[in-house]
Design an enzyme around this catalytic site. Structure first.
Site, PDB file in Angstrom:
ATOM      1  N   LYS A 114       0.842  -1.210   0.000  1.00  0.00           N
ATOM      2  CA  LYS A 114       0.000   0.000   0.000  1.00  0.00           C
ATOM      3  C   LYS A 114       0.876   1.258   0.000  1.00  0.00           C
ATOM      4  O   LYS A 114       0.608   2.189  -0.750  1.00  0.00           O
ATOM      5  CB  LYS A 114      -0.947   0.019   1.210  1.00  0.00           C
ATOM      6  CG  LYS A 114      -2.015  -1.059   1.172  1.00  0.00           C
ATOM      7  CD  LYS A 114      -3.326  -0.539   0.602  1.00  0.00           C
ATOM      8  CE  LYS A 114      -4.311  -1.611   0.182  1.00  0.00           C
ATOM      9  NZ  LYS A 114      -4.748  -2.525   1.219  1.00  0.00           N
ATOM     10  N   LYS A 193      -4.004 -11.890 -12.860  1.00  0.00           N
ATOM     11  CA  LYS A 193      -4.784 -12.474 -11.759  1.00  0.00           C
ATOM     12  C   LYS A 193      -6.152 -11.780 -11.707  1.00  0.00           C
ATOM     13  O   LYS A 193      -6.230 -10.560 -11.788  1.00  0.00           O
ATOM     14  CB  LYS A 193      -4.027 -12.227 -10.442  1.00  0.00           C
ATOM     15  CG  LYS A 193      -4.807 -12.568  -9.182  1.00  0.00           C
ATOM     16  CD  LYS A 193      -4.075 -12.039  -7.946  1.00  0.00           C
ATOM     17  CE  LYS A 193      -4.737 -12.431  -6.647  1.00  0.00           C
ATOM     18  NZ  LYS A 193      -5.795 -11.632  -6.146  1.00  0.00           N
ATOM     19  N   LYS A 196     -10.556  -7.591  -8.070  1.00  0.00           N
ATOM     20  CA  LYS A 196     -11.455  -6.452  -8.240  1.00  0.00           C
ATOM     21  C   LYS A 196     -10.679  -5.174  -8.520  1.00  0.00           C
ATOM     22  O   LYS A 196     -11.152  -4.293  -9.206  1.00  0.00           O
ATOM     23  CB  LYS A 196     -12.437  -6.306  -7.078  1.00  0.00           C
ATOM     24  CG  LYS A 196     -11.817  -6.119  -5.723  1.00  0.00           C
ATOM     25  CD  LYS A 196     -12.900  -5.992  -4.663  1.00  0.00           C
ATOM     26  CE  LYS A 196     -12.314  -6.046  -3.264  1.00  0.00           C
ATOM     27  NZ  LYS A 196     -11.781  -7.369  -2.880  1.00  0.00           N
TER      28      LYS A 196
HETATM   29  P1  ADP Z   1      -9.265  -9.138  -4.882  1.00  0.00           P
HETATM   30  O1  ADP Z   1      -7.895  -9.469  -5.416  1.00  0.00           O
HETATM   31  O2  ADP Z   1     -10.322  -9.220  -5.934  1.00  0.00           O
HETATM   32  O3  ADP Z   1      -9.294  -7.850  -4.091  1.00  0.00           O
HETATM   33  P2  ADP Z   1      -9.399 -10.363  -2.295  1.00  0.00           P
HETATM   34  O4  ADP Z   1      -8.014  -9.939  -1.972  1.00  0.00           O
HETATM   35  O5  ADP Z   1     -10.551  -9.714  -1.600  1.00  0.00           O
HETATM   36  O6  ADP Z   1      -9.621 -10.292  -3.880  1.00  0.00           O
HETATM   37  O7  ADP Z   1      -9.511 -11.951  -2.168  1.00  0.00           O
HETATM   38  C1  ADP Z   1      -9.910 -12.657  -1.063  1.00  0.00           C
HETATM   39  C2  ADP Z   1      -9.323 -14.042  -1.211  1.00  0.00           C
HETATM   40  O8  ADP Z   1      -9.803 -14.639  -2.450  1.00  0.00           O
HETATM   41  C3  ADP Z   1      -7.786 -14.029  -1.358  1.00  0.00           C
HETATM   42  O9  ADP Z   1      -7.124 -14.145  -0.137  1.00  0.00           O
HETATM   43  C4  ADP Z   1      -7.523 -15.234  -2.230  1.00  0.00           C
HETATM   44  O10 ADP Z   1      -7.406 -16.384  -1.428  1.00  0.00           O
HETATM   45  C5  ADP Z   1      -8.778 -15.387  -3.072  1.00  0.00           C
HETATM   46  N1  ADP Z   1      -8.560 -14.917  -4.454  1.00  0.00           N
HETATM   47  C6  ADP Z   1      -8.715 -13.655  -4.916  1.00  0.00           C
HETATM   48  N2  ADP Z   1      -8.457 -13.575  -6.234  1.00  0.00           N
HETATM   49  C7  ADP Z   1      -8.121 -14.815  -6.626  1.00  0.00           C
HETATM   50  C8  ADP Z   1      -7.735 -15.399  -7.877  1.00  0.00           C
HETATM   51  N3  ADP Z   1      -7.676 -14.667  -8.986  1.00  0.00           N
HETATM   52  N4  ADP Z   1      -7.451 -16.714  -7.917  1.00  0.00           N
HETATM   53  C9  ADP Z   1      -7.520 -17.474  -6.784  1.00  0.00           C
HETATM   54  N5  ADP Z   1      -7.878 -16.995  -5.576  1.00  0.00           N
HETATM   55  C10 ADP Z   1      -8.169 -15.687  -5.490  1.00  0.00           C
END
Ligand code: ADP
Ligand code: TRP
Length: 313
Positions: A114, A193, A196
């Protein structure tokens, strides 16, 4: 007391779930939670590091609990609760913050990422790992299912617990992360990857049109045997053995392959979406109320022990 080991995981109510979250977090949880005494916590105080709109925080908390229920988590078989309902989490966080140093917390990836993006960190963001450690340690959880990105936070939890135990005597169990190996990283519509923050997601509870438009936007590369980005997502919804023939028959027909993917996603997600739509606010409230009571009882006992040990009885 139950003979089963305890499992704990935290869900950040920070936005709409996508299929990366589902295959990376929700599905692995579903496959294992019944073998443990499981705790599922909507960590709204963690989300406060990014979400400042009260309506949004409330809505996201409802959504994440509803998503887990719709995905098949049985509230009779897991304690589902909200972090802010159990004040012991923030209380223990302070005590753990007094065990670790500023340079130690400065090494946390979440904090470094961050600040590298130029975001001015709040003190809450800085202390985030100790609130997460409290979540886990209050319940003597031994197994913590998380994504790869959370590995360091579990190391931090063990470090804080170990320091406390050394100083005040054996109090906390040292938890272990459980990282599902076979899922890996679900790619997004642009091949990076799915996340969001990249706006490359396929929503888990989107309408058919939203899903279709996300699938149609998947970036394809015409140099290989098959559109790898489409295939990588497709194989989450249908066995690879069935897909090989389909992709051979439709070589270079990206539109047809994407249409087949949309249908296969629909088959899997439609029943979940229907269940999701039938979940009411009253139902979620009642699940959280029941879970909150169970969690509070366990957490307050643990806190009494901690207070006794530190001399704050
Ligand atoms: P984002 O990257 O969309 O902000 P988060 O960080 O809120 O997603 O994700 C919560 C959990 O979901 C992560 O700790 C991870 O385990 C899983 N996750 C998020 N994106 C992926 C992905 N593209 N592939 C596999 N697992 C994922
Ligand atoms: N930091 C985790 C994430 O971003 C969420 C979380 C908070 C958590 N407390 C937890 C995960 C305790 C597991 C256990 O995904």
């Amino acid at each position: 007391m139950s003979e089963r080991k305890r499992l704990f995981t935290g869900l950040q109510p920070s936005g709409a779930l996508h299929i990366g979250n589902y295959f990376g977090t929700v599905k692995p949880f579903l496959l294992m939670y019944e073998s443990y005494e499981s705790f599922l916590c909507a960590v709204d105080y963690h989300a406060l590091t990014t979400i400042k709109d009260p309506k949004e925080l409330e809505k996201n908390t409802f959504n994440i609990v509803a998503a887990y229920l719709a995905s098949g988590v049985d509230p009779e078989k897991a304690v589902i609760f909200k972090q802010s309902d159990v004040s012991e989490h923030t209380e223990l966080a302070w005590i753990l913050e007094c065990q670790v140093t500023v340079p130690f917390l400065m090494q946390a990836h979440s904090y470094k990422d961050k600040t590298a993006q130029g975001i001015e960190p709040s003190a809450g963001l800085f202390n985030y790992p100790m609130l997460m450690a409290s979540d886990i340690l209050l319940y003597d959880a031994e197994v913590v299912p998380v994504g790869e990105d959370q590995r360091q936070h579990i190391e931090y939890t063990r470090e804080a617990a170990g320091k406390f135990n050394n100083l005040y005597g054996e109090t906390f169990k040292l938890p272990k992360e459980h990282i599902s190996k076979d899922v890996g990283v679900v790619p997004g519509t642009d091949g990076r990857k799915m996340s969001k923050s990249y706006k490359n997601t396929i929503p888990l509870f989107g309408s058919k049109d939203e899903i279709a438009s996300a699938v149609m936007s998947i970036v394809t590369d015409s140099t290989g045997e098959r559109p790898e980005n489409v295939f990588a997502i497709h194989k989450l919804f249908k066995p690879e053995s069935e897909l090989t023939a389909l992709y051979k028959e439709n070589k270079n027909k990206y539109k047809e392959l994407k249409e087949a993917l949309i249908e296969d996603i629909e088959t899997v997600l439609t029943p979940m979406r229907e269940r999701r739509d039938s979940i009411t606010e009253t139902e979620v409230k009642s699940v959280l109320e029941t879970g909150g009571k169970v969690a509070k009882e366990i957490a307050s006992k643990k806190m009494a022990e901690v207070r006794e040990k530190i001399g704050a009885n």
